[in-house]
Design a protein around this motif. Structure first.
Motif, PDB file in Angstrom:
ATOM      1  N   LEU A  90       0.803  -1.217   0.000  1.00 34.66           N
ATOM      2  CA  LEU A  90       0.000   0.000   0.000  1.00 34.66           C
ATOM      3  C   LEU A  90       0.840   1.274   0.000  1.00 34.66           C
ATOM      4  N   ALA A  91       2.100   1.175   0.401  1.00 34.78           N
ATOM      5  CA  ALA A  91       2.997   2.342   0.472  1.00 34.78           C
ATOM      6  C   ALA A  91       2.348   3.490   1.237  1.00 34.78           C
ATOM      7  N   SER A  92       1.863   3.180   2.434  1.00 38.36           N
ATOM      8  CA  SER A  92       1.136   4.186   3.212  1.00 38.36           C
ATOM      9  C   SER A  92       1.274   3.896   4.698  1.00 38.36           C
ATOM     10  N   GLN A  93       0.807   4.844   5.484  1.00 34.46           N
ATOM     11  CA  GLN A  93       0.691   4.654   6.927  1.00 34.46           C
ATOM     12  C   GLN A  93      -0.747   4.940   7.326  1.00 34.46           C
ATOM     13  N   GLY A  94      -1.273   4.143   8.267  1.00 37.59           N
ATOM     14  CA  GLY A  94      -2.630   4.383   8.767  1.00 37.59           C
ATOM     15  C   GLY A  94      -3.705   3.625   8.039  1.00 37.59           C
ATOM     16  N   SER A  95      -3.377   2.479   7.430  1.00 35.17           N
ATOM     17  CA  SER A  95      -4.402   1.716   6.709  1.00 35.17           C
ATOM     18  C   SER A  95      -5.305   0.922   7.644  1.00 35.17           C
ATOM     19  N   LEU A  96      -4.879   0.740   8.888  1.00 38.83           N
ATOM     20  CA  LEU A  96      -5.694   0.085   9.913  1.00 38.83           C
ATOM     21  C   LEU A  96      -5.734   1.037  11.101  1.00 38.83           C
ATOM     22  N   THR A  97      -6.917   1.565  11.405  1.00 42.18           N
ATOM     23  CA  THR A  97      -7.022   2.662  12.371  1.00 42.18           C
ATOM     24  C   THR A  97      -8.065   2.347  13.430  1.00 42.18           C
ATOM     25  N   TYR A  98      -7.665   2.539  14.696  1.00 39.95           N
ATOM     26  CA  TYR A  98      -8.576   2.296  15.818  1.00 39.95           C
ATOM     27  C   TYR A  98      -9.253   3.593  16.242  1.00 39.95           C
ATOM     28  N   ASP A  99     -10.556   3.492  16.508  1.00 39.91           N
ATOM     29  CA  ASP A  99     -11.381   4.608  16.964  1.00 39.91           C
ATOM     30  C   ASP A  99     -11.754   4.348  18.420  1.00 39.91           C
ATOM     31  N   PRO A 100     -11.019   4.929  19.384  1.00 36.46           N
ATOM     32  CA  PRO A 100     -11.265   4.600  20.786  1.00 36.46           C
ATOM     33  C   PRO A 100     -12.595   5.111  21.323  1.00 36.46           C
ATOM     34  N   ALA A 101     -13.094   6.215  20.765  1.00 31.81           N
ATOM     35  CA  ALA A 101     -14.345   6.776  21.263  1.00 31.81           C
ATOM     36  C   ALA A 101     -15.528   5.843  21.012  1.00 31.81           C
ATOM     37  N   HIS A 102     -15.499   5.147  19.880  1.00 33.37           N
ATOM     38  CA  HIS A 102     -16.614   4.270  19.506  1.00 33.37           C
ATOM     39  C   HIS A 102     -16.227   2.794  19.537  1.00 33.37           C
ATOM     40  N   ARG A 103     -14.972   2.498  19.892  1.00 33.79           N
ATOM     41  CA  ARG A 103     -14.460   1.132  19.924  1.00 33.79           C
ATOM     42  C   ARG A 103     -14.700   0.439  18.584  1.00 33.79           C
ATOM     43  N   LEU A 104     -14.231   1.118  17.525  1.00 37.24           N
ATOM     44  CA  LEU A 104     -14.337   0.609  16.166  1.00 37.24           C
ATOM     45  C   LEU A 104     -12.947   0.509  15.556  1.00 37.24           C
ATOM     46  N   LEU A 105     -12.798  -0.373  14.583  1.00 40.67           N
ATOM     47  CA  LEU A 105     -11.553  -0.537  13.845  1.00 40.67           C
ATOM     48  C   LEU A 105     -11.864  -0.388  12.365  1.00 40.67           C
ATOM     49  N   TYR A 106     -11.117   0.487  11.671  1.00 39.62           N
ATOM     50  CA  TYR A 106     -11.333   0.741  10.251  1.00 39.62           C
ATOM     51  C   TYR A 106     -10.197   0.112   9.449  1.00 39.62           C
ATOM     52  N   ALA A 107     -10.545  -0.716   8.472  1.00 47.29           N
ATOM     53  CA  ALA A 107      -9.561  -1.402   7.627  1.00 47.29           C
ATOM     54  C   ALA A 107      -9.837  -1.079   6.167  1.00 47.29           C
ATOM     55  N   VAL A 108      -8.798  -0.649   5.432  1.00 48.75           N
ATOM     56  CA  VAL A 108      -8.984  -0.362   4.012  1.00 48.75           C
ATOM     57  C   VAL A 108      -8.912  -1.652   3.204  1.00 48.75           C
ATOM     58  N   ASN A 109      -9.717  -1.719   2.161  1.00 53.45           N
ATOM     59  CA  ASN A 109      -9.658  -2.813   1.186  1.00 53.45           C
ATOM     60  C   ASN A 109      -9.272  -2.181  -0.152  1.00 53.45           C
ATOM     61  N   ALA A 110      -7.948  -2.059  -0.376  1.00 52.42           N
ATOM     62  CA  ALA A 110      -7.460  -1.308  -1.529  1.00 52.42           C
ATOM     63  C   ALA A 110      -7.911  -1.910  -2.846  1.00 52.42           C
ATOM     64  N   GLY A 111      -8.005  -3.238  -2.910  1.00 46.06           N
ATOM     65  CA  GLY A 111      -8.406  -3.893  -4.148  1.00 46.06           C
ATOM     66  C   GLY A 111      -9.890  -3.836  -4.426  1.00 46.06           C
ATOM     67  N   SER A 112     -10.683  -3.417  -3.451  1.00 46.28           N
ATOM     68  CA  SER A 112     -12.140  -3.350  -3.609  1.00 46.28           C
ATOM     69  C   SER A 112     -12.673  -1.932  -3.530  1.00 46.28           C
ATOM     70  N   ASP A 113     -11.799  -0.959  -3.238  1.00 45.21           N
ATOM     71  CA  ASP A 113     -12.214   0.438  -3.077  1.00 45.21           C
ATOM     72  C   ASP A 113     -13.270   0.582  -1.992  1.00 45.21           C
ATOM     73  N   THR A 114     -13.045  -0.120  -0.881  1.00 45.09           N
ATOM     74  CA  THR A 114     -13.978  -0.076   0.243  1.00 45.09           C
ATOM     75  C   THR A 114     -13.213   0.025   1.559  1.00 45.09           C
ATOM     76  N   VAL A 115     -13.962   0.315   2.615  1.00 43.38           N
ATOM     77  CA  VAL A 115     -13.442   0.332   3.980  1.00 43.38           C
ATOM     78  C   VAL A 115     -14.363  -0.521   4.837  1.00 43.38           C
ATOM     79  N   THR A 116     -13.771  -1.407   5.637  1.00 44.23           N
ATOM     80  CA  THR A 116     -14.540  -2.255   6.545  1.00 44.23           C
ATOM     81  C   THR A 116     -14.513  -1.670   7.945  1.00 44.23           C
ATOM     82  N   VAL A 117     -15.668  -1.666   8.586  1.00 45.54           N
ATOM     83  CA  VAL A 117     -15.800  -1.190   9.963  1.00 45.54           C
ATOM     84  C   VAL A 117     -16.053  -2.392  10.868  1.00 45.54           C
ATOM     85  N   PHE A 118     -15.144  -2.621  11.819  1.00 42.35           N
ATOM     86  CA  PHE A 118     -15.300  -3.682  12.810  1.00 42.35           C
ATOM     87  C   PHE A 118     -15.635  -3.072  14.168  1.00 42.35           C
ATOM     88  N   ALA A 119     -16.534  -3.710  14.906  1.00 37.93           N
ATOM     89  CA  ALA A 119     -16.698  -3.403  16.322  1.00 37.93           C
ATOM     90  C   ALA A 119     -15.653  -4.201  17.086  1.00 37.93           C
TER      91      ALA A 119
END
Length: 381
Positions: A90-119
């Motif tokens: 990905l040649a990047s930083q921050g592709s997997l990011t934790y959201d402490p306020a909502h206890r969520l985890l955001y993961a990029v799907n570069a090959g699908s042009d989407t972002v997954t939200v995990f609780a």
């Protein structure tokens, strides 16, 4: 009837966006209903970026910082690889990011042009949502209160904003901004944006453009999203890549061009002023994490971590150079500041280190991450 249903749906969306805008300044600290884990069970999440099916691997953290695999969670999307990428697809930083306020985890799907939200449920993940990234090849995510922004690397680069409404992301079409990079520039690995992130006070959104622009694009953040146009600070030849912040709010940036770490002051007019720069003496200095005023830069070409310290005036002093597995890429520090975890893209693993009082690192172990050769994205809680 169909027309009435469309009107109802539009009204619901409008109410959701209005509610989110009203709440977007909510503090980014952990909710009192979800106390922080003790060090013995605080998890570490690692993204594989597998092109045949992206996953996030969860690890339990022991008292000594060592990791034990707990589970593997499919994102429902595909990983991707930029042309020219070697140890970090990905040649990047921050592709997997934790959201402490909502206890969520955001993961990029570069090959699908989407972002997954995990609780996040302790060391377990529950897939809650998959949303479009609003562009091509998402590589970085940042969060502040109820605002979430995603950085897309291809087609000239773009930024897309979302509101967190009741734990779900709502895409706001008017919060899309193109970066104006050359979409035909090669190789993609060095000519795409590297990271997106909020300043500590949440008033600005910063994007690094690497060799595609050799610049920082700074957007003012307001109650109705980000400014239409960014303020651009040029940094010729520096290839700004990953960044973090020290205790005073200064920007700490890796410069892949000279293989250095630099500090910048964010000025009132949204320009950046360089304070200091220190060469690492290593190769491919691209990722960075901070623990207070201690800085750890990952050198993919050398398989090392460079330790530095920022003084009160923002100048830098070198501390240590610590070897890792091959192809050091993304790094993350545990929430209590006791441990640092470094992804090794060539080895497809994670190395664990104890952070000592003098800023040195002591290796405590390593793990192989399933399907993660070339993967990038790590979040230590």
């Amino acid at each position: 009837m169909k027309k009435m249903n469309r009107i109802a749906r539009s009204a619901t969306t409008a109410v959701a966006i209005a509610t989110g805008v009203a709440m977007f300044t909510a503090p980014a600290s952990a909710s009192p209903h979800h106390p922080r884990h003790e060090a013995s069970d605080a998890p570490v999440f690692v993204q594989s970026d597998a092109e045949d099916g992206n996953t996030v691997v969860a690890y339990d953290r022991a008292d000594d910082g060592t990791l034990k695999q707990q589970g593997v969670y499919a994102t429902g999307g595909l990983g991707g690889k930029l042309d020219g990428a070697v140890v970090d697809k990905l040649a990047s930083q921050g592709s997997l990011t934790y959201d402490p306020a909502h206890r969520l985890l955001y993961a990029v799907n570069a090959g699908s042009d989407t972002v997954t939200v995990f609780a996040v449920r302790g060391d377990r993940l529950v897939r809650r949502q998959i949303v479009t990234s609003g562009g091509e090849f998402p590589v970085s995510v940042t969060v502040r209160g109820n605002l979430v922004y995603v950085l897309n690397a291809l087609d000239g680069g773009s930024v897309q904003g979302y509101l967190n409404v009741a734990g779900h992301l709502v895409k706001v079409p008017s919060w899309h901004r193109g970066l104006g990079l050359d979409p035909a520039a090669t190789p993609q690995f060095t000519h795409t944006p590297g990271q997106i992130g909020f300043t500590p006070d949440g008033s600005r959104l910063i994007v690094t453009t690497k060799a595609g622009g050799n610049s920082f694009e700074v957007f003012r953040v307001g109650r109705l999203g980000i400014a239409t146009k960014p303020v651009i600070t040029s940094a010729p030849g520096s290839v700004p890549f990953g960044f973090s912040f020290d205790r005073t709010g200064r920007l700490v940036v890796t410069e892949a061009g000279p293989n250095a770490v630099a500090t910048y002051r964010v000025d009132a007019d949204n320009h950046l002023t360089k304070v200091d720069e220190k060469a690492t003496g290593q190769a491919a200095t691209c990722w960075v994490a901070t623990v207070g005023n201690d800085v750890y830069a990952a050198n993919a070409g050398s398989g090392t971590l460079s330790g530095l310290r920022t003084r009160q005036d923002g100048t830098l002093t070198s501390l240590t150079t610590t070897p890792t597995g091959a192809g050091t890429v993304d790094v993350s520090v545990s929430g209590d500041g006791r441990f640092l975890y470094a992804q090794t893209g060539a080895a497809g693993g994670v190395d664990a280190f104890r952070v000592n009082a003098d800023g040195s690192l002591t290796r405590t172990g390593s793990v192989v991450v399933p399907g993660a050769v070339g993967g990038e994205g790590i979040a230590a809680l």
